[in-house]
Scaffold this motif. Structure first.
Motif, PDB file in Angstrom:
ATOM      1  N   UNK A 108      39.473  43.309  36.484  1.00 45.37           N
ATOM      2  CA  UNK A 108      40.330  42.475  37.338  1.00 45.37           C
ATOM      3  C   UNK A 108      39.932  42.567  38.804  1.00 45.37           C
ATOM      4  N   UNK A 109      39.594  43.778  39.281  1.00 45.36           N
ATOM      5  CA  UNK A 109      39.258  43.924  40.697  1.00 45.36           C
ATOM      6  C   UNK A 109      38.000  43.132  41.054  1.00 45.36           C
ATOM      7  N   UNK A 110      37.063  43.019  40.117  1.00 43.47           N
ATOM      8  CA  UNK A 110      35.840  42.252  40.369  1.00 43.47           C
ATOM      9  C   UNK A 110      36.172  40.765  40.465  1.00 43.47           C
ATOM     10  N   UNK A 111      37.017  40.293  39.572  1.00 43.67           N
ATOM     11  CA  UNK A 111      37.427  38.885  39.597  1.00 43.67           C
ATOM     12  C   UNK A 111      38.139  38.568  40.909  1.00 43.67           C
ATOM     13  N   UNK A 112      39.020  39.454  41.340  1.00 41.11           N
ATOM     14  CA  UNK A 112      39.744  39.243  42.603  1.00 41.11           C
ATOM     15  C   UNK A 112      38.771  39.185  43.775  1.00 41.11           C
ATOM     16  N   UNK A 113      37.802  40.089  43.800  1.00 39.74           N
ATOM     17  CA  UNK A 113      36.808  40.092  44.887  1.00 39.74           C
ATOM     18  C   UNK A 113      36.017  38.782  44.889  1.00 39.74           C
ATOM     19  N   UNK A 114      35.615  38.315  43.718  1.00 39.62           N
ATOM     20  CA  UNK A 114      34.878  37.044  43.642  1.00 39.62           C
ATOM     21  C   UNK A 114      35.740  35.870  44.115  1.00 39.62           C
ATOM     22  N   UNK A 115      36.994  35.834  43.697  1.00 38.09           N
ATOM     23  CA  UNK A 115      37.876  34.728  44.093  1.00 38.09           C
ATOM     24  C   UNK A 115      38.098  34.724  45.605  1.00 38.09           C
ATOM     25  N   UNK A 116      38.447  35.874  46.167  1.00 40.78           N
ATOM     26  CA  UNK A 116      38.687  35.940  47.616  1.00 40.78           C
ATOM     27  C   UNK A 116      37.394  35.642  48.383  1.00 40.78           C
ATOM     28  N   UNK A 150      33.981  44.389  51.546  1.00 36.38           N
ATOM     29  CA  UNK A 150      33.706  44.301  50.107  1.00 36.38           C
ATOM     30  C   UNK A 150      32.572  45.237  49.726  1.00 36.38           C
ATOM     31  N   UNK A 151      31.482  45.218  50.495  1.00 39.36           N
ATOM     32  CA  UNK A 151      30.359  46.110  50.192  1.00 39.36           C
ATOM     33  C   UNK A 151      30.796  47.566  50.275  1.00 39.36           C
ATOM     34  N   UNK A 152      31.605  47.896  51.273  1.00 40.19           N
ATOM     35  CA  UNK A 152      32.116  49.260  51.406  1.00 40.19           C
ATOM     36  C   UNK A 152      33.055  49.626  50.264  1.00 40.19           C
ATOM     37  N   UNK A 153      33.918  48.704  49.877  1.00 37.30           N
ATOM     38  CA  UNK A 153      34.851  48.930  48.774  1.00 37.30           C
ATOM     39  C   UNK A 153      34.085  49.181  47.480  1.00 37.30           C
ATOM     40  N   UNK A 154      33.084  48.364  47.215  1.00 35.21           N
ATOM     41  CA  UNK A 154      32.279  48.544  46.002  1.00 35.21           C
ATOM     42  C   UNK A 154      31.542  49.881  46.068  1.00 35.21           C
ATOM     43  N   UNK A 155      31.059  50.236  47.232  1.00 35.01           N
ATOM     44  CA  UNK A 155      30.388  51.525  47.412  1.00 35.01           C
ATOM     45  C   UNK A 155      31.329  52.678  47.021  1.00 35.01           C
ATOM     46  N   UNK A 156      32.538  52.637  47.543  1.00 36.34           N
ATOM     47  CA  UNK A 156      33.504  53.695  47.255  1.00 36.34           C
ATOM     48  C   UNK A 156      33.872  53.694  45.767  1.00 36.34           C
TER      49      UNK A 156
END
Length: 167
Positions: A108-116, A150-156
């Motif tokens: 779900x978090x990936x879908x949300x990131x793509x949508x936003x 987003x890049x930082x969030x994915x990194x974490x």
């Protein structure tokens, strides 16, 4: 371009470049811990480094245009068009890379990131068109900031992938 706009974008470029360096150090730690880089690792490395360098470069574009004495009425639509085109390609490439390495449903978090992120890119295209407001630095700065976040969030979210010995 105001000094506040320039200052913000230059600081964002510096922060983004620092992110690239830090993420490269973490990737190096993987090797120091005796781990190898799988296709999944390489996808993340490319995301961190390409994404961070992209934000750095795009944050510098308006200042470069200002140094070339390009009017603000041209700077913001031009910079927004360049960023929107690049981010459109990046979203498509990242989707395909993820699908190739990690088949199945996206969390779900990936879908949300793509949508936003898609909405963010659309706002850049609206900034090019001057709808609903005249082209300005606001949407440009917000989208670049979103991208770095987003890049930082994915990194974490994925740091454990690099620090564990198993791929």
């Amino acid at each position: 371009m105001t000094s506040a706009e320039s200052d913000y974008l230059l600081r964002l470029a510096g922060l983004s470049l620092s992110f690239v360096g830090f993420s490269a150090v973490v990737v190096t730690l993987r090797g120091a811990l005796g781990g190898e880089l799988s296709d999944r690792h390489l996808r993340f490395v490319r995301l961190y480094i390409e994404g961070g360098l992209l934000v750095t470069a795009l944050a510098l574009v308006p200042t470069l245009l200002n140094l070339l004495h390009v009017r603000d009425s041209v700077t913001w639509p031009l910079a927004s068009a360049v960023a929107a085109a690049i981010f459109t390609v990046v979203l498509t490439i990242q989707f395909r890379r993820r699908r190739a390495v990690e088949p199945g449903r996206f969390p779900a978090w990936v879908v949300i990131v793509y949508v936003v992120s898609t909405v963010a890119v659309a706002s850049l295209w609206l900034n090019v068109l001057g709808t609903p407001y005249s082209p300005n630095a606001g949407p440009y700065a917000v989208v670049l900031t979103w991208a770095l976040c987003v890049f930082g969030f994915i990194f974490v979210r994925t740091i454990d992938v690099f620090l564990h010995r198993e791929a």
